[in-house]
Design a protein around this motif. Structure first.
Motif, PDB file in Angstrom:
ATOM      1  N   SER A  10       0.856  -1.187   0.000  1.00 49.41           N
ATOM      2  CA  SER A  10       0.000   0.000   0.000  1.00 49.41           C
ATOM      3  C   SER A  10       0.886   1.228   0.000  1.00 49.41           C
ATOM      4  N   ILE A  11       0.323   2.381  -0.386  1.00 43.82           N
ATOM      5  CA  ILE A  11       1.142   3.596  -0.479  1.00 43.82           C
ATOM      6  C   ILE A  11       0.498   4.787   0.210  1.00 43.82           C
ATOM      7  N   ILE A  27       1.737  10.019   1.674  1.00 44.61           N
ATOM      8  CA  ILE A  27       2.398   9.120   0.734  1.00 44.61           C
ATOM      9  C   ILE A  27       3.898   9.303   0.918  1.00 44.61           C
ATOM     10  N   ASN A  28       4.599   8.185   1.144  1.00 48.95           N
ATOM     11  CA  ASN A  28       6.052   8.207   1.314  1.00 48.95           C
ATOM     12  C   ASN A  28       6.667   7.177   0.367  1.00 48.95           C
ATOM     13  N   VAL A  63      13.151   1.941  -1.601  1.00 50.47           N
ATOM     14  CA  VAL A  63      12.472   2.555  -2.744  1.00 50.47           C
ATOM     15  C   VAL A  63      11.233   1.730  -3.091  1.00 50.47           C
ATOM     16  N   LYS A  64      10.070   2.344  -2.976  1.00 51.62           N
ATOM     17  CA  LYS A  64       8.810   1.657  -3.297  1.00 51.62           C
ATOM     18  C   LYS A  64       8.540   1.852  -4.788  1.00 51.62           C
ATOM     19  N   VAL A  65       9.082   0.949  -5.581  1.00 47.25           N
ATOM     20  CA  VAL A  65       9.134   1.156  -7.028  1.00 47.25           C
ATOM     21  C   VAL A  65       7.745   1.163  -7.677  1.00 47.25           C
ATOM     22  N   GLY A  68       3.640   4.794  -7.845  1.00 46.78           N
ATOM     23  CA  GLY A  68       2.691   5.466  -8.720  1.00 46.78           C
ATOM     24  C   GLY A  68       1.496   4.596  -9.054  1.00 46.78           C
ATOM     25  N   GLU A  69       1.767   3.344  -9.387  1.00 43.86           N
ATOM     26  CA  GLU A  69       0.700   2.394  -9.710  1.00 43.86           C
ATOM     27  C   GLU A  69      -0.226   2.201  -8.515  1.00 43.86           C
ATOM     28  N   LEU A  70       0.352   2.040  -7.325  1.00 50.08           N
ATOM     29  CA  LEU A  70      -0.453   1.858  -6.115  1.00 50.08           C
ATOM     30  C   LEU A  70      -1.299   3.091  -5.813  1.00 50.08           C
TER      31      LEU A  70
END
Length: 311
Positions: A10-11, A27-28, A63-65, A68-70
């Motif tokens: 989740s983001i 959002i982080n 890094v939560k790659v 953007g999608e999430l």
């Protein structure tokens, strides 16, 4: 520096109810921060990953790659109520890693497409890369843009926030944002007791903030929360050993300077803001961008003003 690429589950994160932060969602896209600010309050969050709050925080970046999608997926959920989302309030979303991974454009676009209000607080001049996206977002929703500049002493900045752009460059970024017709506030933080709090230092900082065209200036005094406290005091003992006792006397065992000291700094900055033509107020006020030009968006629950805090 080591980047650990992860696929987050989740983001959009809910702020704990007991938190003093006046916003509910963040959002982080990163954890850890290459800005390496010795005072950063978020240092303790690295301990949750079994990493240390000192050098690991500075150099081991999560890094939560798929951020953007999430973000797009979660903003589209029926139960999402369109509340304000704050970014840059834990670690900086425009830190060095963003230049490589470029997660923010997709996040901003997702928020803009959902007409979801959001704010960004940063020390990173990389925000200028995304001005087109931010300008487009400001046409359809509330967007808050804020640079963090606690002082303008370049030598002090190099010592306590070595991974950040110099204060002058951050103020130039504020001016560039303003030149695009977007209001940009300045979080004047942290004010460092005995290092950046003299009347002359405060005046030089506020005057340069005014020259940058900042819509607002809001001071915040250094916080010494666990993790940051140990790291900052160790730095202080090495570079300014004569101040260690004064800090312990001022802060005691707590994380915050006394109320009288905070009020004193706030009053001085308020007077200087009036003198140099900037209004001292919550950075939330900078979110009122071109309100008459915004397209209608779906109704969302009324939210109170948002005070951004990085420190």
């Amino acid at each position: 520096m080591t980047f650990y690429e992860v696929h987050a589950k989740s983001i959009i994160n809910r702020v704990p109810d007991k938190s003093l932060m006046p916003f509910r969602w963040t959002i982080n896209p990163y954890r850890g921060c290459g800005h390496a600010c010795v005072y950063c309050f978020a240092r303790n969050t690295h301990s949750y990953l079994d990493l240390d709050t000192g050098l690991d925080f500075n150099s081991k970046i999560i890094v939560k790659v798929n951020a953007g999608e999430l973000a797009r997926r979660e903003l589209a959920k029926p139960q999402w109520a369109g509340e304000h989302v704050a970014m840059g309030t834990n670690v900086d979303c425009y830190q060095r890693a963003e230049g490589r991974y470029q997660l923010m454009p997709a996040i901003i676009k997702a928020l803009s497409d959902a007409r979801n209000p959001f704010s960004i607080l940063t020390k990173g001049t990389l925000i200028l890369r995304d001005l087109d996206l931010l300008e487009a977002a400001a046409q359809v929703t509330d967007v808050g843009l804020n640079l963090s500049v606690g002082f303008v002493d370049a030598g002090l900045s190099a010592a306590v926030e070595p991974g950040t752009p110099a204060p002058r460059r951050r103020l130039d970024a504020c001016a560039a944002i303003t030149a695009r017709g977007l209001r940009c506030g300045v979080l004047m933080g942290p004010v460092l007791p005995f290092l950046s709090d003299s009347p002359d230092q405060l005046e030089r900082t506020v005057s340069q903030i005014a020259q940058a065209g900042a819509a607002r200036v809001s001071p915040i005094v250094l916080h010494l929360r666990p993790g940051a406290r140990e790291w900052y005091l160790a730095w202080l003992a090495e570079h300014h050993p004569g101040l260690v006792g004064r800090y312990r006397e001022l802060y005691g065992p707590g994380a915050y300077a006394p109320k009288y000291y905070q009020r004193q700094i706030a009053a001085r900055v308020s007077d200087l803001a009036a003198k140099y033509g900037v209004g001292r107020a919550s950075p939330a006020d900078t979110r009122n961008i071109k309100a008459s030009e915004r397209a209608p968006r779906p109704a969302a629950p009324t939210e109170s003003g948002v005070q951004l805090s990085l420190l």
